[in-house]
Design a protein around this motif. Structure first.
Motif, PDB file in Angstrom:
ATOM      1  N   GLY A   1      57.045  86.032   9.862  1.00 14.46           N
ATOM      2  CA  GLY A   1      56.875  87.364  10.431  1.00 14.46           C
ATOM      3  C   GLY A   1      55.441  87.823  10.503  1.00 14.46           C
ATOM      4  N   HIS A   2      54.555  87.202   9.712  1.00 15.88           N
ATOM      5  CA  HIS A   2      53.130  87.480   9.801  1.00 15.88           C
ATOM      6  C   HIS A   2      52.842  88.970   9.603  1.00 15.88           C
ATOM      7  N   ALA A   3      53.368  89.542   8.539  1.00 17.92           N
ATOM      8  CA  ALA A   3      53.138  90.953   8.258  1.00 17.92           C
ATOM      9  C   ALA A   3      52.417  91.074   6.921  1.00 17.92           C
ATOM     10  N   VAL A   4      51.298  91.816   6.907  1.00 20.66           N
ATOM     11  CA  VAL A   4      50.523  91.964   5.675  1.00 20.66           C
ATOM     12  C   VAL A   4      51.244  92.907   4.738  1.00 20.66           C
ATOM     13  N   LYS A   5      52.026  92.401   3.809  1.00 24.07           N
ATOM     14  CA  LYS A   5      52.557  93.268   2.764  1.00 24.07           C
ATOM     15  C   LYS A   5      53.042  92.452   1.588  1.00 24.07           C
TER      16      LYS A   5
ATOM     17  N   LEU B   1      60.572  88.474  20.613  1.00 24.20           N
ATOM     18  CA  LEU B   1      61.066  88.885  19.296  1.00 24.20           C
ATOM     19  C   LEU B   1      61.820  90.212  19.387  1.00 24.20           C
TER      20      LEU B   1
ATOM     21  N   ASP C   1      43.321 103.281  11.895  1.00 29.02           N
ATOM     22  CA  ASP C   1      43.907 101.949  11.908  1.00 29.02           C
ATOM     23  C   ASP C   1      45.423 102.013  11.950  1.00 29.02           C
TER      24      ASP C   1
ATOM     25  N   ARG D   1      52.742  87.452   5.089  1.00 22.41           N
ATOM     26  CA  ARG D   1      51.759  86.668   5.820  1.00 22.41           C
ATOM     27  C   ARG D   1      51.047  85.778   4.815  1.00 22.41           C
TER      28      ARG D   1
ATOM     29  N   LEU E   1      49.724  98.778   7.731  1.00 21.15           N
ATOM     30  CA  LEU E   1      49.920  97.364   7.433  1.00 21.15           C
ATOM     31  C   LEU E   1      51.411  97.072   7.422  1.00 21.15           C
ATOM     32  N   GLY E   2      51.761  95.816   7.509  1.00 23.22           N
ATOM     33  CA  GLY E   2      53.166  95.440   7.391  1.00 23.22           C
ATOM     34  C   GLY E   2      53.877  95.285   8.718  1.00 23.22           C
ATOM     35  N   SER E   3      53.127  95.416   9.831  1.00 20.42           N
ATOM     36  CA  SER E   3      53.758  95.121  11.112  1.00 20.42           C
ATOM     37  C   SER E   3      53.799  93.609  11.290  1.00 20.42           C
ATOM     38  N   ARG E   4      54.740  93.148  12.125  1.00 22.41           N
ATOM     39  CA  ARG E   4      54.783  91.712  12.395  1.00 22.41           C
ATOM     40  C   ARG E   4      53.757  91.423  13.478  1.00 22.41           C
ATOM     41  N   ASP E   5      52.709  90.718  13.139  1.00 23.81           N
ATOM     42  CA  ASP E   5      51.612  90.520  14.079  1.00 23.81           C
ATOM     43  C   ASP E   5      51.790  89.192  14.795  1.00 23.81           C
ATOM     44  N   LEU E   6      52.202  89.258  16.051  1.00 24.20           N
ATOM     45  CA  LEU E   6      52.459  88.027  16.786  1.00 24.20           C
ATOM     46  C   LEU E   6      51.250  87.613  17.593  1.00 24.20           C
TER      47      LEU E   6
ATOM     48  N   LEU F   1      62.615  87.153  10.347  1.00 26.41           N
ATOM     49  CA  LEU F   1      61.369  86.450  10.032  1.00 26.41           C
ATOM     50  C   LEU F   1      60.900  86.896   8.652  1.00 26.41           C
TER      51      LEU F   1
ATOM     52  N   ARG G   1      38.241  96.543   5.537  1.00 28.61           N
ATOM     53  CA  ARG G   1      38.642  96.227   4.169  1.00 28.61           C
ATOM     54  C   ARG G   1      39.119  94.781   4.123  1.00 28.61           C
TER      55      ARG G   1
ATOM     56  N   TYR H   1      45.931  94.816  21.370  1.00 26.63           N
ATOM     57  CA  TYR H   1      45.968  95.516  20.085  1.00 26.63           C
ATOM     58  C   TYR H   1      44.930  96.633  20.061  1.00 26.63           C
TER      59      TYR H   1
ATOM     60  N   ASP I   1      61.885  90.274   2.944  1.00 21.97           N
ATOM     61  CA  ASP I   1      60.698  90.947   3.467  1.00 21.97           C
ATOM     62  C   ASP I   1      59.849  89.957   4.251  1.00 21.97           C
ATOM     63  N   SER I   2      59.153  90.482   5.253  1.00 20.88           N
ATOM     64  CA  SER I   2      58.201  89.633   5.964  1.00 20.88           C
ATOM     65  C   SER I   2      56.911  89.534   5.157  1.00 20.88           C
TER      66      SER I   2
ATOM     67  N   TRP J   1      44.241  94.557   4.207  1.00 24.92           N
ATOM     68  CA  TRP J   1      43.532  93.584   5.042  1.00 24.92           C
ATOM     69  C   TRP J   1      43.303  94.214   6.405  1.00 24.92           C
ATOM     70  N   TYR J   2      42.098  94.829   6.562  1.00 25.24           N
ATOM     71  CA  TYR J   2      41.737  95.457   7.838  1.00 25.24           C
ATOM     72  C   TYR J   2      40.426  94.853   8.340  1.00 25.24           C
TER      73      TYR J   2
END
Lengths: 313, 297
Positions: free
Chosen positions: B232-236, A215, A198, B246, A201-206, B150, B69, A185, B243-244, B60-61
């Motif tokens: 899906g583990h996506a921050v949104k 996937l 950065d 987390r 946000l909103g990606s699928r974090d595997l 997901l 953040r 990453y 929708d995915s 969430w960073y």
């Protein structure tokens, strides 16, 4: 009657005791062994870290066991950060890393153990950008990738890349990424966006290199990045060019070595202080032609001949 | 006989103490865990955490180089959306099954049914997650024409399947606890079986059934592995069930292993642990108070 109930009480107490004892034992069992202690008479080298390198490290360890049966190399993955954390805590002898240690981590290692971590480049890895095999896209520029993955990037649809992804009716680009403390990453982010920016946000974090490819292979709308060695028949590797108009290169041994492929990176092994004894022998073996042959077999890029001398960098 | 008597006078207090210790240990463990989790995160909480940002920002960073953040709003929304969907599915199914098992089912079928339900509870959460990642993912893509499977829907269905066994077994106990004289009285008045359930049993067992549902909710909030893999583990912040997202638990599971010990990131993850602990505590406490309500009746 009285006796019977008393018997019952006794039994209950026994059960309670047994449970408590088991919990106690379980707690003890989890303590990790001291570094290089002997397990079943063998010398154990603890080797942990990068998920990208875990297959490679495993193959090395297995091969080495047949050459030097007195030493057992115990490999685990979890991510570069995990390996470095283990190195700093003193539970890991060799940390596999797909990124360099941060200055802050080096400081902490020095403070904790009084010695400087030493870095070895043991091979190279080309980071492939994967898409589903039915996706008609063939090449992409670094700038486009930054637009897809970067914070504030404008590319969210496949049609913005000038293609019609018929397998994906919604046209939405599904970004597949890694958890934010993986070495892959960090490397990918730095290559696309530089140190400061950065990802969106909103990606699928595997959680693993293999999961990403898995996937993407199941999802026609997806794009993801992972080590070159993880390719399957369900995915396609994109050719990548540094900027629009420049030629695009597919990830391979040659393009990674001559640096024409833009996202290739060294793979590192870290030890605390100059390695000695069995750990040194193991690293020397990794630098040998046999060890480097395994790098190639595992789908990574071996060191060029002139770099095959064990030297800390 | 005499020697035995002597032995017993000796062992009796010892065993009594051991049992007492077993009882107390549970309480010590719970408070101990809370204390240690809180202690790990407390430093950051009091030093520089902006609580307003923490609860209201979806950004969430934690590993950003230039601008870290820590906003958990999206994660809370993720946990809430998956849990709510799971309950929308699980509550009717779970309560329906509980009513069926306790009132309408013949004894032989009842035994089989209970074993099967218990089996459902015995499936490890990683296996559920794997089902979500593979089978459900493709099913959702095909059925809904979604770009990815997901999603909240995937996680919700899996969590529903995981909490149904709890709702069924506790719900059934609650229905069983209603005295038979209630049923007999209702039937003597000429009520049909459904009327007995609807007019007599449900009102009589409502506290127990509510407790069953709340324990199901607690299970859903606390679940980690399955949702980590299936959502899906996506921050949104989700806009729909496709929708995915987390969840709070999945974030801790995915990031704690690699966060440097005692770094800000590490401490924030522990604060998320405290947040989860508080949520589950409130849910369990509510369930407990309701169950107590039943006993006093």
């Amino acid at each position: 009657m009285f006796n019977k109930s008393r018997l019952k009480q006794n039994r209950m107490a026994l059960v309670c005791l047994a449970v408590a004892f088991t919990i106690f034992l379980a707690g003890c069992g989890q303590k990790s062994d001291e570094t290089t202690t002997s397990v079943s008479g063998k010398i154990a080298i603890q080797n942990s870290g990068s998920d990208t390198m875990v297959n490679l490290a495993q193959t090395w360890a297995e091969e080495y066991a047949s050459i030097n049966p007195a030493v057992s190399v115990e490999v685990s993955g979890g991510g570069s950060g995990t390996g470095i954390a283990g190195l700093i805590n003193g539970t890991v002898d060799i940390a596999n890393c797909s990124r360099q240690m941060e200055p802050e981590e080096v400081e902490r290692a020095k403070k904790n153990l009084g010695k400087e971590p030493v870095k070895f480049v043991v091979g190279y890895d080309a980071l492939a950008v994967y898409i589903h095999k039915d996706n008609p896209l063939n090449e992409v520029t670094i700038e486009q990738l930054a637009g897809i993955y970067g914070e504030g990037g404008k590319i969210t649809k496949w049609s913005q890349l000038g293609i019609k992804n018929t397998a994906c009716p919604s046209d939405e680009i599904i970004r597949v990424s890694r958890q934010s403390n993986s070495g892959t990453y960090h490397y990918f982010r730095e290559t696309l966006l530089g140190k400061e920016k950065d990802f969106k946000l909103g990606s699928r974090d595997l959680h693993g290199s293999k999961d990403v490819v898995e996937l993407v292979g199941r999802t026609p709308c997806a794009i993801g990045y992972s080590g070159m060695g993880y390719a399957t028949e369900h995915v396609k590797k994109l050719k990548i060019s540094r900027e629009a108009g420049k030629p695009a290169y597919a990830p391979s041994l040659e393009t990674a070595l001559d640096r024409t492929y833009p996202i290739a990176r060294p793979l590192y092994m870290y030890t605390i202080g100059e390695p000695t004894g069995e750990i040194r022998k193991y690293l020397e073996w990794i630098y040998s032609d046999v060890g480097q042959g395994i790098v190639k077999q595992s789908g990574y890029v071996p060191l060029p001949q002139e770099e095959r001398v064990m030297a800390s960098k | 006989m005499i020697s035995r008597h002597r032995l017993e006078t000796l062992t009796e207090p010892v065993i009594e103490w051991i049992i007492r210790l077993c009882g107390i240990s549970a309480i010590i463990f719970v408070f101990g865990i809370f204390f240690f989790v809180f202690r790990e995160g407390a430093d950051f909480l009091f030093r520089e955490l902006d609580l307003v940002e923490f609860f209201t920002s979806p950004e969430w960073y934690p590993t950003s180089v230039s601008h870290k953040r820590y906003g958990v709003l999206a994660l809370i929304a993720g946990t809430a959306s998956v849990t709510i969907l799971a309950m929308i599915i699980a509550v009717p199914f779970g309560l329906g099954a509980a009513i069926f098992v306790s009132e309408f089912c013949n004894p032989k079928l009842k035994e089989t049914f209970k074993i099967v339900i218990e089996l459902l509870a015995a499936i490890p959460s990683v296996v559920w997650g794997f089902i979500g990642l593979t089978i459900m993912n493709e099913l959702i893509i095909d059925l809904f024409n979604a770009p990815i499977g997901l999603t909240v829907l995937n996680g919700g269905i899996i969590l529903a399947l995981m909490s149904v066994p709890i709702i069924v077994s506790i719900g059934e106990d609650a229905l069983k606890a209603v005295p038979d004289s209630y049923r007999e009285a209702a039937e003597a008045l000429g009520a049909t079986r459904w009327q007995v359930v609807y007019k007599v049993l449900l009102p009589a067992a409502k506290n127990g059934l509510l407790a069953a549902v709340l324990l199901g909710v607690a299970r859903a909030i606390g679940e980690t592995m399955a949702v980590l893999m299936a959502t899906g583990h996506a921050v949104k912040i989700p806009h729909g069930v496709l929708d995915s997202v987390r969840t709070l638990t999945a974030t801790i599971a995915a990031e704690l292993g690699e966060a440097p010990v005692h770094s800000d990131h590490y401490q924030v993850l522990f604060l998320i642990g405290v947040l989860l602990f508080s949520i589950t505590f409130v849910v369990n406490l509510t369930a407990d108070l309701i169950v107590k309500g039943i006993r006093q009746k």
